[in-house]
Design a protein around this motif. Structure first.
Motif, PDB file in Angstrom:
ATOM      1  N   ILE A  19       1.022  -1.323   0.107  1.00 17.36           N
ATOM      2  CA  ILE A  19       0.264   0.130  -0.175  1.00 17.36           C
ATOM      3  C   ILE A  19       1.078   1.029   0.138  1.00 17.36           C
ATOM      4  O   ILE A  19       2.015   1.445   0.674  1.00 17.36           O
ATOM      5  CB  ILE A  19      -0.662  -0.231   1.526  1.00 17.36           C
ATOM      6  CG1 ILE A  19      -1.508  -1.191   0.937  1.00 17.36           C
ATOM      7  CG2 ILE A  19      -1.543   0.869   1.204  1.00 17.36           C
ATOM      8  CD1 ILE A  19      -2.587  -0.998   2.679  1.00 17.36           C
ATOM      9  N   ALA A  20       0.605   2.184  -0.929  1.00 19.51           N
ATOM     10  CA  ALA A  20       1.375   3.162  -0.934  1.00 19.51           C
ATOM     11  C   ALA A  20       0.945   4.328   0.279  1.00 19.51           C
ATOM     12  O   ALA A  20       0.377   5.303   0.032  1.00 19.51           O
ATOM     13  CB  ALA A  20       1.199   4.009  -2.094  1.00 19.51           C
ATOM     14  N   VAL A  21       1.347   4.294   1.273  1.00 17.89           N
ATOM     15  CA  VAL A  21       0.795   4.964   2.551  1.00 17.89           C
ATOM     16  C   VAL A  21       0.834   5.829   2.594  1.00 17.89           C
ATOM     17  O   VAL A  21       0.056   7.084   2.898  1.00 17.89           O
ATOM     18  CB  VAL A  21       1.630   4.709   3.300  1.00 17.89           C
ATOM     19  CG1 VAL A  21       1.576   5.088   4.955  1.00 17.89           C
ATOM     20  CG2 VAL A  21       1.829   2.795   4.016  1.00 17.89           C
ATOM     21  N   LYS A  22       2.284   6.682   1.759  1.00 13.61           N
ATOM     22  CA  LYS A  22       2.336   8.468   1.990  1.00 13.61           C
ATOM     23  C   LYS A  22       0.768   8.987   0.707  1.00 13.61           C
ATOM     24  O   LYS A  22       0.263   9.981   1.238  1.00 13.61           O
ATOM     25  CB  LYS A  22       3.224   8.979   1.763  1.00 13.61           C
ATOM     26  CG  LYS A  22       4.361   8.778   2.558  1.00 13.61           C
ATOM     27  CD  LYS A  22       5.815   8.770   1.957  1.00 13.61           C
ATOM     28  CE  LYS A  22       6.921   8.921   3.042  1.00 13.61           C
ATOM     29  NZ  LYS A  22       8.244   9.117   2.877  1.00 13.61           N
ATOM     30  N   ARG A  23       0.353   8.420   0.201  1.00 12.40           N
ATOM     31  CA  ARG A  23      -0.196   8.843  -0.981  1.00 12.40           C
ATOM     32  C   ARG A  23      -2.080   8.676  -0.614  1.00 12.40           C
ATOM     33  O   ARG A  23      -1.956   9.451  -0.533  1.00 12.40           O
ATOM     34  CB  ARG A  23       0.257   8.324  -2.697  1.00 12.40           C
ATOM     35  CG  ARG A  23      -0.652   8.768  -3.431  1.00 12.40           C
ATOM     36  CD  ARG A  23      -0.465   7.835  -4.827  1.00 12.40           C
ATOM     37  NE  ARG A  23      -1.020   6.566  -5.118  1.00 12.40           N
ATOM     38  CZ  ARG A  23      -0.344   6.026  -5.590  1.00 12.40           C
ATOM     39  NH1 ARG A  23       0.175   5.942  -6.602  1.00 12.40           N
ATOM     40  NH2 ARG A  23      -0.148   3.941  -5.592  1.00 12.40           N
ATOM     41  N   HIS A  24      -1.929   7.191  -0.135  1.00 18.63           N
ATOM     42  CA  HIS A  24      -3.306   6.917   0.197  1.00 18.63           C
ATOM     43  C   HIS A  24      -3.490   7.962   1.537  1.00 18.63           C
ATOM     44  O   HIS A  24      -4.942   8.489   1.807  1.00 18.63           O
ATOM     45  CB  HIS A  24      -3.396   5.530   1.321  1.00 18.63           C
ATOM     46  CG  HIS A  24      -4.655   4.835   1.597  1.00 18.63           C
ATOM     47  ND1 HIS A  24      -5.709   5.185   0.500  1.00 18.63           N
ATOM     48  CD2 HIS A  24      -5.359   5.197   3.044  1.00 18.63           C
ATOM     49  CE1 HIS A  24      -6.691   4.611   1.147  1.00 18.63           C
ATOM     50  NE2 HIS A  24      -6.674   5.120   2.329  1.00 18.63           N
ATOM     51  N   THR A  25      -2.477   8.495   2.580  1.00 23.04           N
ATOM     52  CA  THR A  25      -2.636   9.486   3.399  1.00 23.04           C
ATOM     53  C   THR A  25      -3.096  11.255   2.746  1.00 23.04           C
ATOM     54  O   THR A  25      -4.027  11.680   3.781  1.00 23.04           O
ATOM     55  CB  THR A  25      -1.185   9.790   4.180  1.00 23.04           C
ATOM     56  OG1 THR A  25      -1.104   8.091   5.406  1.00 23.04           O
ATOM     57  CG2 THR A  25      -1.538  10.891   5.772  1.00 23.04           C
ATOM     58  N   MET A  26      -2.299  11.717   2.228  1.00 26.30           N
ATOM     59  CA  MET A  26      -2.948  12.792   1.303  1.00 26.30           C
ATOM     60  C   MET A  26      -4.630  12.433   0.472  1.00 26.30           C
ATOM     61  O   MET A  26      -4.931  13.550   0.782  1.00 26.30           O
ATOM     62  CB  MET A  26      -2.253  12.862  -0.015  1.00 26.30           C
ATOM     63  CG  MET A  26      -1.980  13.763  -0.547  1.00 26.30           C
ATOM     64  SD  MET A  26      -0.842  14.399  -2.284  1.00 26.30           S
ATOM     65  CE  MET A  26      -1.501  12.221  -3.111  1.00 26.30           C
ATOM     66  N   TYR A  27      -5.056  11.581   0.269  1.00 23.37           N
ATOM     67  CA  TYR A  27      -6.137  11.506  -0.111  1.00 23.37           C
ATOM     68  C   TYR A  27      -7.397  11.510   0.578  1.00 23.37           C
ATOM     69  O   TYR A  27      -8.181  12.505   0.803  1.00 23.37           O
ATOM     70  CB  TYR A  27      -6.383   9.468  -1.334  1.00 23.37           C
ATOM     71  CG  TYR A  27      -5.681   9.767  -2.187  1.00 23.37           C
ATOM     72  CD1 TYR A  27      -5.129  10.491  -2.950  1.00 23.37           C
ATOM     73  CD2 TYR A  27      -5.129   8.563  -2.232  1.00 23.37           C
ATOM     74  CE1 TYR A  27      -4.562  11.028  -4.429  1.00 23.37           C
ATOM     75  CE2 TYR A  27      -4.379   7.841  -3.850  1.00 23.37           C
ATOM     76  CZ  TYR A  27      -4.272   9.715  -5.043  1.00 23.37           C
ATOM     77  OH  TYR A  27      -3.733   9.594  -5.805  1.00 23.37           O
ATOM     78  N   LEU A  28      -7.080  11.354   2.140  1.00 21.44           N
ATOM     79  CA  LEU A  28      -7.594  11.103   3.548  1.00 21.44           C
ATOM     80  C   LEU A  28      -7.824  12.490   3.718  1.00 21.44           C
ATOM     81  O   LEU A  28      -8.792  12.525   3.978  1.00 21.44           O
ATOM     82  CB  LEU A  28      -7.034   9.798   4.339  1.00 21.44           C
ATOM     83  CG  LEU A  28      -7.428   8.307   4.412  1.00 21.44           C
ATOM     84  CD1 LEU A  28      -5.958   7.447   5.260  1.00 21.44           C
ATOM     85  CD2 LEU A  28      -8.248   8.186   4.164  1.00 21.44           C
ATOM     86  N   TYR A  29      -6.691  13.606   3.517  1.00 22.60           N
ATOM     87  CA  TYR A  29      -6.777  14.761   4.600  1.00 22.60           C
ATOM     88  C   TYR A  29      -7.564  15.684   2.843  1.00 22.60           C
ATOM     89  O   TYR A  29      -8.511  16.934   3.303  1.00 22.60           O
ATOM     90  CB  TYR A  29      -5.818  15.172   4.527  1.00 22.60           C
ATOM     91  CG  TYR A  29      -5.587  14.390   5.769  1.00 22.60           C
ATOM     92  CD1 TYR A  29      -5.768  15.369   6.989  1.00 22.60           C
ATOM     93  CD2 TYR A  29      -4.211  13.759   6.500  1.00 22.60           C
ATOM     94  CE1 TYR A  29      -4.930  14.780   8.078  1.00 22.60           C
ATOM     95  CE2 TYR A  29      -3.996  13.302   7.620  1.00 22.60           C
ATOM     96  CZ  TYR A  29      -3.979  13.624   8.513  1.00 22.60           C
ATOM     97  OH  TYR A  29      -3.548  13.543   9.891  1.00 22.60           O
ATOM     98  N   GLY A  30      -7.543  15.079   2.131  1.00 16.86           N
ATOM     99  CA  GLY A  30      -8.464  15.711   0.803  1.00 16.86           C
ATOM    100  C   GLY A  30      -9.405  15.156   0.836  1.00 16.86           C
ATOM    101  O   GLY A  30     -10.335  16.592   0.658  1.00 16.86           O
ATOM    102  N   LEU A  31     -10.237  13.494   1.231  1.00 14.12           N
ATOM    103  CA  LEU A  31     -11.081  13.629   1.337  1.00 14.12           C
ATOM    104  C   LEU A  31     -11.997  14.774   2.463  1.00 14.12           C
ATOM    105  O   LEU A  31     -12.926  15.207   3.173  1.00 14.12           O
ATOM    106  CB  LEU A  31     -11.161  12.410   1.838  1.00 14.12           C
ATOM    107  CG  LEU A  31     -12.741  11.573   1.871  1.00 14.12           C
ATOM    108  CD1 LEU A  31     -13.780  12.055   0.845  1.00 14.12           C
ATOM    109  CD2 LEU A  31     -12.856  10.224   2.868  1.00 14.12           C
TER     110      LEU A  31
END
Length: 376
Positions: free
Chosen positions: A260-272
């Motif tokens: 899992i691309a943790v950094k990219r996923h974290t960015m998406y979560l804050y964008g959400l």
């Protein structure tokens, strides 16, 4: 070495292959697993880590049932203390309308907290989005092209602010508390500069016709809340994105090793979460008819409180949209009862604080009783 090679009989025995056995990496070796199979294995590992903090089977249903009972008891208290004033249809709609805006923020917050993060800026981002969407320039364009201009502006501001948070946290390695606290201050200050500390009234008739008023007797913002809640539940519980969110919150390092691309996923979560703040800004404009730098003041605290009381772990690894919705309804119903009984606002805050502390203590007790092997 492939499974076929491990189970092949020695040469010369009945059923043995007539030719020599191919060595790994040779031209006759078994082909590598397809990319789809590899992806499935990654998702399987992520799902396994996602189970780490759910607790015993049926625990989630028990928590939801407990919240439903708590809400029912609060309603009984409200009826006993305020009578028909509390039980009237108009008052129920007031509670739902009050819960709708905070509820949308809380749904976005649920994803962030499930992944082990926190976002203190959503209330300020709501205020900034409401101000930006009601500037003279934005409303002039909306008069020409329709309400979609105002809505698009609010969503873009919310999403942009959320992605800035995500980039700082994921790639800049800034602690989530500090990054979102900085955004809280910056967004509120920028909203004050844009609005010049004045309230900006909504003058676009198409926006008011679309978002204000009732649909089938229920305020339109309540319908928006319901749609966002259903979409959030589906995203968290029925998609790869949701499973990865739980996995990242349960054990970020294991999630990274699982692919899992943790950094990219974290960015998406804050964008959400920022996008949810933009939606809440549209709802705020529909309810109040005005953009103001004070819109959403301290709403982030109400959202976090609802998420925690609803059963999402502050440590990450477990989240529930249904619990969050019930948590929002519990707090808004309590607030309504306090107002109906003319209870001092200071006392209201003390009681709400006590409820939050009790919820966190119960979470800690639950996680401490979960077997070590079940927690990653």
């Amino acid at each position: 070495m492939s499974e076929h090679q491990l189970s092949a009989p020695p040469p010369g025995t009945p059923g043995a292959p007539s030719g020599p056995t191919s060595a790994p990496g040779s031209a006759g070796a078994t082909p590598a697993a397809p990319a789809a199979d590899e992806s499935a294995r990654v998702e399987g590992v992520a799902r396994e880590h996602g189970r780490s903090r759910r607790g015993p089977a049926g625990a989630g249903s028990a928590r939801i049932l407990g919240l439903v009972i708590a809400l029912a008891l609060i309603c009984v208290v409200g009826y006993i203390t305020a009578g028909s004033r509390f039980a009237s249809i108009d008052n129920v709609l007031v509670i739902l309308s009050s819960a709708a805006i905070v509820g949308v923020l809380a749904i976005g917050m649920t994803f962030v907290i499930t992944a082990g993060g926190i976002d203190l800026s959503v209330g300020s981002v709501l205020g900034l989005a409401s101000v930006w969407a009601t500037t003279v320039a934005t409303q002039s364009m909306a008069d020409q092209y329709g309400w979609i201009v105002m809505v698009g502006c609010a969503l873009a501001v919310g999403l942009g602010a959320g992605l800035v948070n995500g980039v700082l946290i994921a790639y800049g390695r800034v602690v989530a508390f500090i990054a979102t606290l900085a955004m809280l201050v910056a967004a509120r200050g920028l909203a004050e500069l844009i609005a010049q500390r004045r309230t900006q009234l909504v003058s676009v008739q198409s926006f008011e016709d679309t978002f204000r008023g009732n649909l089938l007797g229920v305020p339109k913002i309540v319908w928006i809340f319901a749609i966002v809640a259903v979409a959030g539940w589906f995203l968290l519980n029925r998609t790869t994105f949701g499973r990865r969110t739980v996995a990242v919150g349960g054990n970020p390092e294991a999630a990274r090793l699982a692919g899992i691309a943790v950094k990219r996923h974290t960015m998406y979560l804050y964008g959400l979460a920022g996008l949810a703040a933009g939606i809440a800004a549209v709802m705020m404009l529909a309810r109040t008819g005005a953009g103001s730098s004070t819109n959403g003041l301290l709403y982030e605290l109400d959202a976090i409180a609802a998420v925690v009381v609803g059963g999402t772990l502050l440590a990450g690894g477990r989240g529930t949209i249904v619990g969050t919705v019930l948590g929002v309804l519990i707090f808004q119903t309590l607030t309504n009862i306090f107002i109906q009984n003319n209870l001092d606002s200071s006392v209201q805050q003390v009681i709400k604080g006590a409820i939050i502390v009790v919820a966190v203590l119960l979470q800690q007790r639950f996680t401490s009783r979960t077997p070590r092997t079940a927690r990653t």
